[in-house]
Design a protein around this motif. Sequence first.
Motif, PDB file in Angstrom:
ATOM      1  N   VAL B  92       1.970  47.323  19.595  1.00 25.61           N
ATOM      2  CA  VAL B  92       0.544  47.335  19.245  1.00 25.61           C
ATOM      3  C   VAL B  92       0.024  45.926  19.494  1.00 25.61           C
ATOM      4  CG1 VAL B  92      -1.135  47.817  17.444  1.00 25.61           C
ATOM      5  CG2 VAL B  92       1.029  49.058  17.470  1.00 25.61           C
ATOM      6  N   ASN B  95      -1.557  43.554  16.586  1.00 26.10           N
ATOM      7  CA  ASN B  95      -0.883  43.393  15.304  1.00 26.10           C
ATOM      8  C   ASN B  95      -0.304  41.984  15.223  1.00 26.10           C
ATOM      9  OD1 ASN B  95      -1.419  45.938  14.367  1.00 26.10           O
ATOM     10  ND2 ASN B  95       0.695  46.622  14.290  1.00 26.10           N
ATOM     11  N   VAL B 119      -1.874  50.253  12.872  1.00 27.70           N
ATOM     12  CA  VAL B 119      -2.648  49.515  13.874  1.00 27.70           C
ATOM     13  C   VAL B 119      -3.718  48.733  13.122  1.00 27.70           C
ATOM     14  CG1 VAL B 119      -4.079  49.705  15.939  1.00 27.70           C
ATOM     15  CG2 VAL B 119      -2.220  51.324  15.573  1.00 27.70           C
ATOM     16  N   LEU B 125      -2.485  50.062  22.766  1.00 22.29           N
ATOM     17  CA  LEU B 125      -1.120  50.378  22.362  1.00 22.29           C
ATOM     18  C   LEU B 125      -0.289  50.538  23.625  1.00 22.29           C
ATOM     19  CD1 LEU B 125      -2.640  51.028  19.694  1.00 22.29           C
ATOM     20  CD2 LEU B 125      -1.110  52.943  19.399  1.00 22.29           C
TER      21      LEU B 125
END
Lengths: 103, 151
Positions: B92, B95, B119, B125
Amino acid sequence: MASPMKIRATTTAGVTEVKALMSHPMETGRRKDADGQLVPAHYITEVTALHNDKLVLSAYWGPAVSQNPFLQFRFKGGASGDKVVVTWTDTKGESRTDEVVLS
Amino acid sequence: MKLQRRTFLRLGAAALGGFATAACWPLRAMASAFDAAFKAPDMNGVFKELGATPTPSDQIQFVSPDIAENGAVVPVSITSKLPGTEQIMVLVEKNPNPMAAVFMIPEGTEGFVSTRVKVGQTCNLYAVVKANGKFYSAMRETKVTLGGCGG
């Protein structure tokens, strides 16, 4: 002690699909509680799945996997009476193993 | 004479130390390789730890929602049609640590996994697949209307 996992496994056309729902807080270590104190990290780091003692999946997780993690995968084979065993280990060294027998 | 003995001992100790490190390495190699990738603060850091930047591939089917109402629970599923799929990773981008999960796929297990990830904010992603020693990726954008880190 953590609550048991919910595991479901079904075999169709020689392929077994396993769905596991684990019960775990998966704290990232970045969240603050009501008093503004950081909640210490506590998450699952390793998951393994065995089909009759044969490794069918292993996983390394970080804190970004959701609370009460869900995992789904498929492996070839699987017959009635076979065992699927799922084990997880977390950052506190706790672990839990649960199994399901294929119907 | 004394000096020689000292040199000899030092050499011996160094050799022994080297041997011990070498002996421990294979056991720890796997876990520690991913430890570094999990701690990397950005995508490039993760790729650096993996040792390669993945090439985009249309053989990876990556399913994730376009809009996630709750960033704390974003279902993702990855199907790799690449022959010799060994590992499937979920990353992700925005993040704090992009690496979310690594799945090791032994022979006999299909190149498919499905799980749920957090998320933090709207971002891309990535599904990264290692097949025959090479890295491939697929990308999806997920819009998050509620953050994934407990607000």
